[in-house]
Design a protein around this motif. Structure first.
Motif, PDB file in Angstrom:
ATOM      1  N   SER A  32      -9.617   7.302   3.967  1.00  0.00           N
ATOM      2  CA  SER A  32      -9.516   7.441   5.429  1.00  0.00           C
ATOM      3  C   SER A  32      -9.804   6.119   6.125  1.00  0.00           C
ATOM      4  CB  SER A  32     -10.486   8.525   5.925  1.00  0.00           C
ATOM      5  OG  SER A  32     -11.828   8.186   5.604  1.00  0.00           O
ATOM      6  N   LEU A  33     -10.733   5.318   5.591  1.00  0.00           N
ATOM      7  CA  LEU A  33     -11.068   4.021   6.187  1.00  0.00           C
ATOM      8  C   LEU A  33      -9.864   3.095   6.152  1.00  0.00           C
ATOM      9  CD1 LEU A  33     -13.412   2.251   7.350  1.00  0.00           C
ATOM     10  CD2 LEU A  33     -13.794   1.450   5.008  1.00  0.00           C
TER      11      LEU A  33
ATOM     12  N   LEU B  23       1.473  -9.160   6.831  1.00  0.00           N
ATOM     13  CA  LEU B  23       0.244  -9.404   6.088  1.00  0.00           C
ATOM     14  C   LEU B  23      -0.869  -8.530   6.659  1.00  0.00           C
ATOM     15  CD1 LEU B  23       0.456 -13.294   6.000  1.00  0.00           C
ATOM     16  CD2 LEU B  23       0.629 -11.797   3.999  1.00  0.00           C
ATOM     17  N   LEU B  24      -1.731  -8.026   5.780  1.00  0.00           N
ATOM     18  CA  LEU B  24      -2.839  -7.195   6.255  1.00  0.00           C
ATOM     19  C   LEU B  24      -3.919  -8.025   6.940  1.00  0.00           C
ATOM     20  CD1 LEU B  24      -3.350  -4.655   3.326  1.00  0.00           C
ATOM     21  CD2 LEU B  24      -2.020  -4.388   5.419  1.00  0.00           C
ATOM     22  N   LEU B  25      -4.117  -9.239   6.456  1.00  0.00           N
ATOM     23  CA  LEU B  25      -5.145 -10.118   7.015  1.00  0.00           C
ATOM     24  C   LEU B  25      -4.511 -11.437   7.442  1.00  0.00           C
ATOM     25  CD1 LEU B  25      -7.931  -9.539   4.339  1.00  0.00           C
ATOM     26  CD2 LEU B  25      -7.948  -8.662   6.673  1.00  0.00           C
ATOM     27  N   GLY B  26      -4.663 -11.794   8.672  1.00  0.00           N
ATOM     28  CA  GLY B  26      -4.095 -13.040   9.169  1.00  0.00           C
ATOM     29  C   GLY B  26      -2.596 -12.933   9.364  1.00  0.00           C
TER      30      GLY B  26
ATOM     31  N   ALA C  14      -7.272   1.794   9.259  1.00  0.00           N
ATOM     32  CA  ALA C  14      -7.236   0.354   9.530  1.00  0.00           C
ATOM     33  C   ALA C  14      -5.815  -0.194   9.532  1.00  0.00           C
ATOM     34  CB  ALA C  14      -8.083  -0.382   8.503  1.00  0.00           C
ATOM     35  N   ILE C  15      -4.943   0.314   8.677  1.00  0.00           N
ATOM     36  CA  ILE C  15      -3.608  -0.279   8.548  1.00  0.00           C
ATOM     37  C   ILE C  15      -2.528   0.509   9.288  1.00  0.00           C
ATOM     38  CG2 ILE C  15      -4.255  -1.199   6.289  1.00  0.00           C
ATOM     39  CD1 ILE C  15      -2.487   0.928   5.003  1.00  0.00           C
ATOM     40  N   SER C  16      -2.920   1.552  10.008  1.00  0.00           N
ATOM     41  CA  SER C  16      -1.930   2.437  10.633  1.00  0.00           C
ATOM     42  C   SER C  16      -1.004   1.714  11.607  1.00  0.00           C
ATOM     43  CB  SER C  16      -2.639   3.592  11.354  1.00  0.00           C
ATOM     44  OG  SER C  16      -3.495   3.101  12.369  1.00  0.00           O
TER      45      SER C  16
ATOM     46  N   ILE D 175       0.861  -1.189   0.000  1.00  0.00           N
ATOM     47  CA  ILE D 175       0.000   0.000   0.000  1.00  0.00           C
ATOM     48  C   ILE D 175       0.897   1.239   0.000  1.00  0.00           C
ATOM     49  CG2 ILE D 175      -1.899   1.188   1.147  1.00  0.00           C
ATOM     50  CD1 ILE D 175      -2.594  -1.656   0.296  1.00  0.00           C
ATOM     51  N   GLU D 176       0.800   2.044  -1.030  1.00  0.00           N
ATOM     52  CA  GLU D 176       1.636   3.242  -1.170  1.00  0.00           C
ATOM     53  C   GLU D 176       0.785   4.482  -0.911  1.00  0.00           C
ATOM     54  OE1 GLU D 176       4.643   5.260  -4.490  1.00  0.00           O
ATOM     55  OE2 GLU D 176       3.390   3.537  -5.012  1.00  0.00           O
ATOM     56  N   ASP D 177       1.016   5.117   0.225  1.00  0.00           N
ATOM     57  CA  ASP D 177       0.259   6.309   0.601  1.00  0.00           C
ATOM     58  C   ASP D 177       0.913   7.540  -0.021  1.00  0.00           C
ATOM     59  OD1 ASP D 177      -1.208   8.343   1.811  1.00  0.00           O
ATOM     60  OD2 ASP D 177      -1.366   7.269   3.710  1.00  0.00           O
ATOM     61  N   LEU D 178       0.184   8.206  -0.906  1.00  0.00           N
ATOM     62  CA  LEU D 178       0.693   9.378  -1.612  1.00  0.00           C
ATOM     63  C   LEU D 178       0.189  10.674  -1.005  1.00  0.00           C
ATOM     64  CD1 LEU D 178       0.162   8.016  -5.245  1.00  0.00           C
ATOM     65  CD2 LEU D 178       2.221   7.860  -3.836  1.00  0.00           C
TER      66      LEU D 178
END
Length: 344
Positions: free
Chosen positions: A236-237, A250-253, A241-243, A208-211
């Motif tokens: 924003s959601l 891994l994002l999940l599990g 969630a990933i902050s 995930i690349e936050d620009l």
């Protein structure tokens, strides 16, 4: 002329054909060569844990022994197909036996449900190979000799804008931080970027690349690698969630070989008076949102990882609520500029 009462009656062609079919349908027992046994014993899969594979090995050995497979490379490839079928059976609580798994009904269920996110070619090829093994290992009425073509998997209908709003609100009111995080990730990635369950399975924070003010760019790995820009309404959601997730996690599990992670995140969520959440329908909702914006068709296909517009044409009948939501139902008064090539 007198007939000989002891003369045996010649069998009819029909009875001979039935006897031949019965003999051919009997299972062929053979001894598995040391070379083929070694292929099975040494087989490993990146998608199946070693512990699960040990449970599956006896089924692989029995299926290959009862089949007509003879080449080491062919056996290795079929171990992949058979092991994925066995993993699906374990998830369904089915015994790992030839009689239970190598039937047309169960193979079709696996292809339809367990491979719902795979493309039609892979689903048809795996079904063909599994049924080929089944015809030799478990012949009979449950495994007819004639194959029927596998049908196209139609796209699930999208959620309406009102239903999507309810789902997004549900992401923000979960009883625990973990449930809130997981549900928000699934909804944001599926409804905001069109990722399906397979795309999400190996998704890590560093994909995930936050620009910042320029949005969020998502690098999709897996069978359909691509880059997708997250819809602004989900930024924003997803950011919230990933902050707290480390960059390489891994994002999940937490396990690399786990399955159905998106579905499990939804199952754990507390959902009262919320539409039934399915990642496939969230992806369809993302497509509906794009299709009712002035975005070129080629861009939508590229972002979605689609090779043709068939999915979009099937989704078209469900676009009414989205057209109404964006005031695009009256061509004469609201879409003239778009049709002329002007920007909205």
């Amino acid at each position: 002329m007198a007939t000989n009462p002891n003369r045996r009656k010649r069998p009819s062609k029909a009875s001979v054909a039935r006897l031949r079919a019965e003999i051919e349908a009997r299972p062929h027992h053979r001894e598995l060569s040391e070379a083929l046994a070694a292929v099975i014993d040494d087989y490993r899969s990146a998608r199946v844990s070693d512990a699960t594979m040990e449970k599956i090995k006896p089924f692989l050995r029995a299926a290959v022994t009862a089949s007509t497979l003879s080449g080491a490379e062919s056996v290795r490839k079929h171990c992949n197909h058979l092991s994925q079928l066995a993993v699906f059976a374990i998830e369904r609580g089915r015994p790992l036996s030839i009689e239970d798994l190598l039937t047309t009904t169960f193979i079709d269920e696996y292809v339809r449900v367990g491979m719902a996110d795979a493309d039609d070619h892979l689903r048809a090829e795996r079904r063909r190979r599994l049924l080929s093994v089944a015809r030799a290992a478990n012949p009979g009425p449950d495994v007819p000799a004639k194959l029927t073509p596998i049908g196209h998997s139609s796209i699930k209908p999208c959620y309406t804008p009102a239903e999507l709003a309810v789902i997004v609100r549900a992401c923000q009111v979960q009883p625990t931080a973990a449930r809130q995080r997981d549900l928000a990730i699934v909804v944001a990635l599926a409804a905001g970027a069109g990722l399906d369950s397979v795309d999400m399975r190996d998704k890590r924070k560093n994909h995930i690349e936050d620009l910042a003010e320029d949005g969020v760019r998502i690098h999709v790995q897996g069978p359909r690698p691509r880059i997708v820009i997250l819809r602004a309404g989900f930024e924003s959601l997803l950011r919230a969630a990933i902050s707290g997730i480390p960059a390489d996690e891994l994002l999940l599990g937490r396990k690399q070989d786990r399955r159905n992670t998106a579905a499990r995140a939804v199952e754990r969520a507390a959902l009262h008076n919320v539409p039934h959440i399915e990642p496939a329908r969230l992806r369809a909702t993302w497509l509906a949102d794009l299709m009712t914006d002035p975005i070129p068709l080629a861009v939508i296909l590229q972002a979605a990882g689609l090779k043709s517009a068939r999915t979009l044409s099937e989704l078209h009948p469900h676009l009414g609520p989205w057209l109404a939501h964006k005031n695009l139902t009256q061509v004469e008064t609201t879409t003239t500029g778009l049709l002329r090539g002007e920007s909205r």
